[in-house]
Each structure stands twice: as structure tokens, then as C-alpha cells.
Design a protein around this motif. Structure first.
Motif, PDB file in Angstrom:
ATOM      1  N   CYS A 218      71.967  21.415  14.294  1.00  0.00           N
ATOM      2  CA  CYS A 218      71.544  20.680  15.481  1.00  0.00           C
ATOM      3  C   CYS A 218      70.180  21.174  15.964  1.00  0.00           C
ATOM      4  O   CYS A 218      69.986  22.381  16.118  1.00  0.00           O
ATOM      5  CB  CYS A 218      72.589  20.852  16.574  1.00  0.00           C
ATOM      6  SG  CYS A 218      72.103  20.132  18.147  1.00  0.00           S
ATOM      7  N   VAL A 220      69.033  21.081  18.839  1.00  0.00           N
ATOM      8  CA  VAL A 220      69.106  21.622  20.201  1.00  0.00           C
ATOM      9  C   VAL A 220      69.789  22.989  20.216  1.00  0.00           C
ATOM     10  O   VAL A 220      69.281  23.938  20.801  1.00  0.00           O
ATOM     11  CB  VAL A 220      69.847  20.637  21.140  1.00  0.00           C
ATOM     12  CG1 VAL A 220      70.133  21.289  22.486  1.00  0.00           C
ATOM     13  CG2 VAL A 220      69.034  19.370  21.316  1.00  0.00           C
ATOM     14  N   CYS A 221      70.952  23.108  19.548  1.00  0.00           N
ATOM     15  CA  CYS A 221      71.732  24.351  19.681  1.00  0.00           C
ATOM     16  C   CYS A 221      71.922  25.077  18.353  1.00  0.00           C
ATOM     17  O   CYS A 221      72.563  26.115  18.301  1.00  0.00           O
ATOM     18  CB  CYS A 221      73.086  24.042  20.304  1.00  0.00           C
ATOM     19  SG  CYS A 221      74.143  23.065  19.233  1.00  0.00           S
ATOM     20  N   CYS A 246      76.697  16.873  16.037  1.00  0.00           N
ATOM     21  CA  CYS A 246      76.759  18.271  16.482  1.00  0.00           C
ATOM     22  C   CYS A 246      78.056  18.446  17.256  1.00  0.00           C
ATOM     23  O   CYS A 246      78.237  17.811  18.304  1.00  0.00           O
ATOM     24  CB  CYS A 246      75.569  18.615  17.367  1.00  0.00           C
ATOM     25  SG  CYS A 246      75.760  20.256  18.104  1.00  0.00           S
ATOM     26  N   GLU A 248      78.976  20.871  19.018  1.00  0.00           N
ATOM     27  CA  GLU A 248      78.733  21.596  20.268  1.00  0.00           C
ATOM     28  C   GLU A 248      78.152  20.636  21.326  1.00  0.00           C
ATOM     29  O   GLU A 248      78.654  20.548  22.444  1.00  0.00           O
ATOM     30  CB  GLU A 248      77.759  22.747  19.985  1.00  0.00           C
ATOM     31  CG  GLU A 248      77.697  23.802  21.055  1.00  0.00           C
ATOM     32  CD  GLU A 248      79.018  24.525  21.253  1.00  0.00           C
ATOM     33  OE1 GLU A 248      79.729  24.752  20.264  1.00  0.00           O
ATOM     34  OE2 GLU A 248      79.342  24.824  22.430  1.00  0.00           O
ATOM     35  N   CYS A 249      77.103  19.907  20.958  1.00  0.00           N
ATOM     36  CA  CYS A 249      76.476  18.952  21.884  1.00  0.00           C
ATOM     37  C   CYS A 249      77.322  17.671  21.978  1.00  0.00           C
ATOM     38  O   CYS A 249      77.121  16.865  22.884  1.00  0.00           O
ATOM     39  CB  CYS A 249      75.075  18.578  21.419  1.00  0.00           C
ATOM     40  SG  CYS A 249      73.912  19.951  21.382  1.00  0.00           S
TER      41      CYS A 249
END
Ligand SMILES: [Zn+2]
Length: 265
Positions: A218, A220-221, A246, A248-249
Motif C-alpha cells: 500500500c 499509504v501504510c 490494502c 489496513e486502509c
């Protein structure tokens, strides 16, 4: 909570959670709990309910092999397909579909962003490193700052950030699509990193969309992406497209292109 996270199955939870599977298992759980309460002690019924609920929450379903048999059951129900479909999450900074995927790859090849090795397209290390550095920098920005940066792309007029379903999304030029934050980070970072000779602007934006296919984590994370589909696991396989999300997101990062379309992402 370490024991709980060991149970966690991202393939059937988060963005991959199938609402029909969850609902069917929830109903079964209530029925089983009621039977246990009648036939046995109330404390045992409570234990069954709590254990079952944790399993559905962490694993997406309780009855083993639900995703294997549920599609067959759902197919026979006289209900619209849409009820079992995750909302489509197409979306990209550009909605210009006119740029040819072959032209994009050729431009990226000439600019030294990718190299063609037989049937394979390989991302050049130098570009990949700069792109990932830019993604990391953009991922740290607030949604407002990210929207402002995306709006500085010459062919983009406006970018707004919105919150929906507990997630951050972006609306570009007032279009209907909600664009996930990881996609905005990946594409904006690519547009800012691509060499100047990848032009015109439409090709740069199309290239930034194609480059998402090279992401394994991802933007972002940095969580590893997991396979998903544009339809829930109980949904009709018709029109389903393979995606990477993702966990997580809980947002889609890319769509695997159909064999005859090199530009879709
Ligand atoms: Zn993420």
C-alpha cells in the motif's frame, strides 16, 4: 489481542468482507445459540454466541467453507445481483480512456521508466526508488494538503476530500467516482516523478494509472496488498474483476487488467 489477530483472515474481512456470507452466518449463529439455550445451560449458549461472533468478525464467516457453497445458494435466490456485489471502486485521477495502453508503455520505455523483457514489463530501479520516496512523502500529508497537491496537476481542475464509510476518499473535477487515498498517493507521486519527456499530460496521467500495477504494498501504510474481487465472494462471478486491496486502509489499490486492456488500473 494477539490471539485474535492470529485468527484474522484479510481474504474475507475488511474490504473483502462478503455481506451475504456474514449475514447468513449471523442468522445460523443465532439459531444455534437458541438451540443450545433450550437444550443446555444458558452460560453455554452465551459462550457459543460470543465465540461465533468473534469468528465471524475476525474470519468473515463461521461455517467452514462458506465461500465455497454460498455462491451456489445465492445464485438460486431470486434477488438482484446488485445485492451481493461490493460497490464498484473504479477510480483514477484521470477518467480519460482514450489513451492507448501500447502508446503509454512505449513512452515509458523510451523515457527509461520501464524496460520490456520479452512479454514482461520491468520497472527500472532508479524510477522505482524516486517514485516510492515521493509516495512516502505524499502519504504523510493531510487529506487537505494531498487534495491541494493533486489539484496542481495542470489538467485537473478541482480535488476535494470526503469521508465516507470511515475512509478518506477524493473527488476529482466533481466526478461521481470516489477515489481511494492510496490511488491518489500512487498516481500523484508518479505524475510528479515521471521524466518530462513522458508527455502530453494525458499520457502522463494514463502512465501513472498503469504504474499502479507494479505496486505490491500500500502506498499509504506499506501493508502488503491482498487479492480481492469487484464482487463479494457470494456475488455473481459475471463482470467480476480481480483487484488488490490494502487490508489496513480497507481500500482498493489496483485492478488487474483484462487480457485485452493494458491501460486499466
Ligand atoms: Zn494501506
Amino acid at each position: 489481542m494477539r490471539g485474535l489477530s492470529r485468527l484474522h483472515d484479510p481474504a474475507h474481512t475488511g474490504p473483502n468482507r462478503c455481506l451475504p456470507c456474514t449475514a447468513v452466518n449471523g442468522v445460523l449463529l443465532v439459531v444455534v445459540t437458541a438451540l443450545v439455550a433450550v437444550a443446555s445451560a444458558p452460560w453455554l449458549a452465551v459462550a457459543v454466541l460470543v465465540t461465533g461472533a468473534v469468528l465471524v468478525w475476525q474470519r468473515g464467516y463461521l461455517v467452514p467453507y462458506t465461500p465455497r457453497f454460498a455462491p451456489g445458494i445465492v445464485e438460486t435466490l431470486p434477488l438482484p445481483d446488485d445485492w451481493f456485489r461490493n460497490p464498484p471502486q473504479q477510480g483514477s485521477l484521470s477518467d480519460d480512456e482514450s489513451v492507448d495502453g501500447g502508446d503509454v508503455l512505449a513512452a515509458l520505455d523510451v523515457a527509461g521508466v520501464v524496460r520490456l523483457e520479452g512479454e514482461d514489463v520491468v520497472l527500472e530501479d532508479a524510477f522505482e526508488r524516486r517514485w516510492h520516496e515521493e509516495m512516502a512523502a505524499l502519504a504523510d500529508r493531510s487529506p487537505a494538503a494531498l487534495a491541494e497537491a493533486a489539484a496542481s496537476i495542470p489538467s485537473v481542475e478541482s480535488v476535494e476530500h470526503v469521508r465516507s464509510g470511515g475512509n478518506r476518499w477524493f473527488v476529482v473535477d466533481g466526478r461521481h467516482d470516489l477515489i481511494p487515498r492510496p490511488i491518489v498517493v500512487a498516481e500523484l507521486a508518479a505524475v510528479r516523478t515521471l521524466p518530462d519527456d513522458v508527455e502530453p499530460e494525458a499520457v502522463r496521467l494514463a502512465a501513472s494509472r498503469v504504474l499502479r500495477q507494479f505496486l505490491e504494498a500500500c502506498p499509504v501504510c506499506e501493508t502488503e496488498l491482498v487479492p480481492s474481487s469487484t464482487t463479494g465472494c457470494c456475488g455473481s462471478p459475471r463482470d467480476a474483476q480481480e483487484t488488490r486491496v490494502c487490508p489496513e486502509c480497507e481500500q482498493r489499490v489496483l485492478t488487474i487488467p483484462e487480457p485485452d486492456s493494458a491501460s486499466e488500473a
